[in-house]
Design a protein around this motif. Sequence first.
Motif, PDB file in Angstrom:
ATOM      1  N   UNK A  12       0.849  -1.188   0.000  1.00 16.09           N
ATOM      2  CA  UNK A  12       0.000   0.000   0.000  1.00 16.09           C
ATOM      3  C   UNK A  12       0.886   1.240   0.000  1.00 16.09           C
ATOM      4  N   UNK A  13       0.347   2.341  -0.474  1.00 15.15           N
ATOM      5  CA  UNK A  13       1.116   3.590  -0.501  1.00 15.15           C
ATOM      6  C   UNK A  13       1.337   4.125   0.901  1.00 15.15           C
ATOM      7  N   UNK A  14       0.543   3.677   1.860  1.00 24.39           N
ATOM      8  CA  UNK A  14       0.720   4.157   3.233  1.00 24.39           C
ATOM      9  C   UNK A  14       2.027   3.669   3.846  1.00 24.39           C
ATOM     10  N   UNK A  15       2.676   2.694   3.237  1.00 23.28           N
ATOM     11  CA  UNK A  15       3.943   2.192   3.754  1.00 23.28           C
ATOM     12  C   UNK A  15       5.103   3.125   3.438  1.00 23.28           C
ATOM     13  N   UNK A  16       4.906   4.077   2.571  1.00 25.16           N
ATOM     14  CA  UNK A  16       5.952   5.038   2.216  1.00 25.16           C
ATOM     15  C   UNK A  16       5.920   6.169   3.232  1.00 25.16           C
ATOM     16  N   UNK A  17       7.078   6.530   3.792  1.00 25.42           N
ATOM     17  CA  UNK A  17       7.096   7.605   4.787  1.00 25.42           C
ATOM     18  C   UNK A  17       6.601   8.922   4.196  1.00 25.42           C
ATOM     19  N   UNK A  18       5.785   9.636   4.957  1.00 25.50           N
ATOM     20  CA  UNK A  18       5.255  10.919   4.531  1.00 25.50           C
ATOM     21  C   UNK A  18       3.884  10.839   3.895  1.00 25.50           C
ATOM     22  N   UNK A  19       3.362   9.636   3.697  1.00 19.25           N
ATOM     23  CA  UNK A  19       2.041   9.476   3.110  1.00 19.25           C
ATOM     24  C   UNK A  19       0.995   9.337   4.223  1.00 19.25           C
ATOM     25  N   UNK A  20      -0.239   9.572   3.856  1.00 19.83           N
ATOM     26  CA  UNK A  20      -1.338   9.439   4.814  1.00 19.83           C
ATOM     27  C   UNK A  20      -1.532   7.959   5.139  1.00 19.83           C
ATOM     28  N   UNK A  21      -1.766   7.618   6.409  1.00 22.88           N
ATOM     29  CA  UNK A  21      -1.980   6.211   6.746  1.00 22.88           C
ATOM     30  C   UNK A  21      -3.255   5.659   6.105  1.00 22.88           C
ATOM     31  N   UNK A  22      -3.369   4.356   6.081  1.00 26.57           N
ATOM     32  CA  UNK A  22      -4.532   3.712   5.474  1.00 26.57           C
ATOM     33  C   UNK A  22      -5.812   4.118   6.197  1.00 26.57           C
ATOM     34  N   UNK A  23      -6.883   4.429   5.459  1.00 28.73           N
ATOM     35  CA  UNK A  23      -8.148   4.764   6.095  1.00 28.73           C
ATOM     36  C   UNK A  23      -8.745   3.585   6.851  1.00 28.73           C
ATOM     37  N   UNK A  24      -8.292   2.369   6.544  1.00 26.12           N
ATOM     38  CA  UNK A  24      -8.797   1.204   7.266  1.00 26.12           C
ATOM     39  C   UNK A  24      -8.285   1.126   8.686  1.00 26.12           C
ATOM     40  N   UNK A  25      -7.102   1.661   8.925  1.00 34.16           N
ATOM     41  CA  UNK A  25      -6.528   1.590  10.269  1.00 34.16           C
ATOM     42  C   UNK A  25      -6.658   2.910  11.027  1.00 34.16           C
ATOM     43  N   UNK A  26      -6.490   4.030  10.355  1.00 33.06           N
ATOM     44  CA  UNK A  26      -6.606   5.349  10.985  1.00 33.06           C
ATOM     45  C   UNK A  26      -7.618   6.145  10.167  1.00 33.06           C
ATOM     46  N   UNK A  27      -8.693   6.635  10.775  1.00 37.44           N
ATOM     47  CA  UNK A  27      -9.684   7.380   9.995  1.00 37.44           C
ATOM     48  C   UNK A  27      -9.104   8.677   9.431  1.00 37.44           C
ATOM     49  N   UNK A  28      -9.558   9.012   8.228  1.00 36.25           N
ATOM     50  CA  UNK A  28      -9.113  10.246   7.579  1.00 36.25           C
ATOM     51  C   UNK A  28      -9.683  11.460   8.314  1.00 36.25           C
ATOM     52  N   UNK A  29      -9.019  12.602   8.244  1.00 38.24           N
ATOM     53  CA  UNK A  29      -9.596  13.817   8.813  1.00 38.24           C
ATOM     54  C   UNK A  29     -10.901  14.162   8.095  1.00 38.24           C
ATOM     55  N   UNK A  30     -11.821  14.799   8.814  1.00 38.34           N
ATOM     56  CA  UNK A  30     -13.145  15.064   8.249  1.00 38.34           C
ATOM     57  C   UNK A  30     -13.092  15.961   7.021  1.00 38.34           C
ATOM     58  N   UNK A  31     -12.129  16.883   6.927  1.00 39.63           N
ATOM     59  CA  UNK A  31     -12.070  17.763   5.766  1.00 39.63           C
ATOM     60  C   UNK A  31     -11.646  17.020   4.503  1.00 39.63           C
ATOM     61  N   UNK A  32     -11.144  15.797   4.625  1.00 38.30           N
ATOM     62  CA  UNK A  32     -10.739  15.011   3.463  1.00 38.30           C
ATOM     63  C   UNK A  32     -11.816  14.023   3.042  1.00 38.30           C
ATOM     64  N   UNK A  33     -12.884  13.942   3.765  1.00 35.33           N
ATOM     65  CA  UNK A  33     -13.950  12.998   3.445  1.00 35.33           C
ATOM     66  C   UNK A  33     -15.103  13.736   2.786  1.00 35.33           C
ATOM     67  N   UNK A  34     -15.626  13.174   1.721  1.00 32.09           N
ATOM     68  CA  UNK A  34     -16.717  13.805   0.980  1.00 32.09           C
ATOM     69  C   UNK A  34     -17.987  13.912   1.777  1.00 32.09           C
ATOM     70  N   UNK A  35     -18.190  12.998   2.728  1.00 34.22           N
ATOM     71  CA  UNK A  35     -19.387  12.987   3.544  1.00 34.22           C
ATOM     72  C   UNK A  35     -19.511  14.301   4.326  1.00 34.22           C
ATOM     73  N   UNK A  36     -18.398  14.817   4.780  1.00 36.83           N
ATOM     74  CA  UNK A  36     -18.398  16.048   5.544  1.00 36.83           C
ATOM     75  C   UNK A  36     -18.125  17.273   4.664  1.00 36.83           C
ATOM     76  N   UNK A  37     -17.379  17.082   3.607  1.00 35.12           N
ATOM     77  CA  UNK A  37     -16.965  18.181   2.751  1.00 35.12           C
ATOM     78  C   UNK A  37     -18.135  18.734   1.941  1.00 35.12           C
ATOM     79  N   UNK A  38     -18.961  17.847   1.389  1.00 41.01           N
ATOM     80  CA  UNK A  38     -20.037  18.252   0.503  1.00 41.01           C
ATOM     81  C   UNK A  38     -21.408  18.222   1.154  1.00 41.01           C
ATOM     82  N   UNK A  39     -21.468  17.949   2.442  1.00 37.43           N
ATOM     83  CA  UNK A  39     -22.744  17.904   3.148  1.00 37.43           C
ATOM     84  C   UNK A  39     -23.330  19.307   3.273  1.00 37.43           C
ATOM     85  N   UNK A  40     -24.656  19.431   3.127  1.00 35.57           N
ATOM     86  CA  UNK A  40     -25.269  20.765   3.285  1.00 35.57           C
ATOM     87  C   UNK A  40     -25.129  21.224   4.729  1.00 35.57           C
ATOM     88  N   UNK A  41     -24.885  22.481   4.865  1.00 36.54           N
ATOM     89  CA  UNK A  41     -24.658  23.037   6.195  1.00 36.54           C
ATOM     90  C   UNK A  41     -25.954  23.499   6.815  1.00 36.54           C
TER      91      UNK A  41
END
Length: 167
Positions: A138-167
């Motif tokens: 996986x690309x998460x094994x390379x230093x400096x990359x974002x960890x896998x979303x399966x093990x560490x959840x992504x920040x909310x600003x990077x997820x479409x569920x929160x990014x494009x949700x109506x306010x």
Amino acid sequence: MPFMKGREPIRRTLKYLNAGKLVLKDKVRIFSVNYNTYGEHHAGARDFVFWNIPQVQFKNPEVQVLTMKNMTPSPFVRCYFDDGRDMLIDIDSRNKDEIIAHLVQVVGKTREQLDAEARLKESKDNPANFGYGCDRHCICEIPGQIPCPGTVPLPEQMRGKFKFAPK
């Protein structure tokens, strides 16, 4: 299209340039063709220069290709090698197909060499590749990359569920 202007613009297409048969050996550094623009016994050399020199240049980017006009009584090809030697090849009264066949036999790589180089080229593993059958799963094994979303959840600003949700 601007590249389709001039005499026989087919010579500048990638399909035509890739169809060249002459791939020079690694020892060849300079490839020169001497011919005249007049005379019946120079006709094959003129056709070779017109139709096949672009292919030779495309297939051999590390080789310097020279054409010398109206400097010789008989046409010939001279190949200079990296150890200082040179080879003269007579192309007097031959057509362009005979010239190509002879050059492939004398200073060209064999079909086996070309196949072996193609296999080595495609089997060379790029360290940037990842996935099944590569060094990294996986690309998460390379230093400096974002960890896998399966093990560490992504920040909310990077997820479409929160990014494009109506306010």
